[in-house]
Design an enzyme around this catalytic site. Structure first.
Site, PDB file in Angstrom:
ATOM      1  N   GLU A  16      16.963 -11.495  27.472  1.00 44.67           N
ATOM      2  CA  GLU A  16      17.119 -10.291  26.654  1.00 44.67           C
ATOM      3  C   GLU A  16      16.449  -9.069  27.273  1.00 44.67           C
ATOM      4  OE1 GLU A  16      17.210 -13.096  22.689  1.00 44.67           O
ATOM      5  OE2 GLU A  16      15.588 -11.647  22.924  1.00 44.67           O
ATOM      6  N   CYS A 107      17.522 -10.072  18.926  1.00 44.12           N
ATOM      7  CA  CYS A 107      16.833 -11.288  18.531  1.00 44.12           C
ATOM      8  C   CYS A 107      15.688 -10.943  17.561  1.00 44.12           C
ATOM      9  CB  CYS A 107      16.354 -12.013  19.787  1.00 44.12           C
ATOM     10  SG  CYS A 107      15.811 -13.713  19.566  1.00 44.12           S
ATOM     11  N   HIS A 136      18.056 -12.662  15.378  1.00 44.73           N
ATOM     12  CA  HIS A 136      18.126 -14.116  15.523  1.00 44.73           C
ATOM     13  C   HIS A 136      18.040 -14.728  14.125  1.00 44.73           C
ATOM     14  CE1 HIS A 136      16.991 -18.229  16.663  1.00 44.73           C
ATOM     15  NE2 HIS A 136      17.650 -17.957  17.774  1.00 44.73           N
TER      16      HIS A 136
END
Length: 200
Positions: A16, A107, A136
């Site tokens: 990420e 996330c 997430h």
């Protein structure tokens, strides 16, 4: 030329962090990275033990941190927790929202966006409202409990806030940022040579 600042902490999810950095560089965006409270003064130890050397070891020492066109917060549980615990990061998010600049989070990084809103008692200016977000699934409940509108989409854009779900959505997240900063033509130009699935 658009500019971007991406943060990194110990425990940041490597994919990420690296994916947006890579894809934005391919698009010609001038991107810089800054460390947040790193235990080692020069590198971050990421979630899978990969060590990454940020362009600026300390966000606190980066005096022009508010000058970029977008602020990007990768996830990874411990990394996102470090962002949430940093007054510097939370105030920086507020500054970008107040200025109507882009903020991207993926996330668990979305939790820092939520935390910023709480800590400063609501944002000012263009960014004064809670926005529709994703994250997430592991932090979905936490975000919903704070009263944020939540989506299961892989990438969500609400005004100048871009959020995404996790490592598997990092390419789509990065390409969405490219399109917002540089236009659809540049997105297509970047995606073509990467041999991406048509769905991206």
């Amino acid at each position: 030329m658009p500019t971007a600042l991406i943060l990194i902490a110990d425990g940041t999810e490597e994919i990420e962090f690296v994916t947006p950095y890579d894809v934005l560089t391919r698009a010609g965006v001038e991107i810089s990275s800054a460390g947040v409270n790193l235990k080692n003064e020069t590198f971050a130890v990421c979630s899978r033990n990969i060590r990454i050397l940020p362009d600026h070891p300390s966000l606190s020492a980066l005096h022009y941190a508010t000058s970029f066109d977008i602020l990007i917060l990768p996830g990874g549980g411990p990394g996102a927790a470090a962002f949430c615990a940093s007054e510097t990061v939370l105030k920086l998010i507020e500054a970008y929202r107040a200025a109507g600049k882009y903020v991207g989070a993926i996330c668990a990084g979305t939790t820092a966006v939520v935390k910023s809103f709480e800590v400063v008692g609501g944002w000012k200016g263009e960014g004064e409202r809670k926005v529709r977000v994703t994250s997430h699934p592991s932090v979905e409940g936490e975000i919903r409990e704070k009263g944020w509108e939540y989506s299961d989409e892989r990438v969500v854009v609400d005004g100048s806030v871009i959020t995404s779900r996790g490592p598997g959505t990092a390419l789509l997240f990065a390409l969405t940022i490219v399109e917002l900063l540089c236009g659809k033509q540049k997105r297509d130009e970047v995606a073509g040579p990467m041999i991406l699935p048509a769905s991206l």
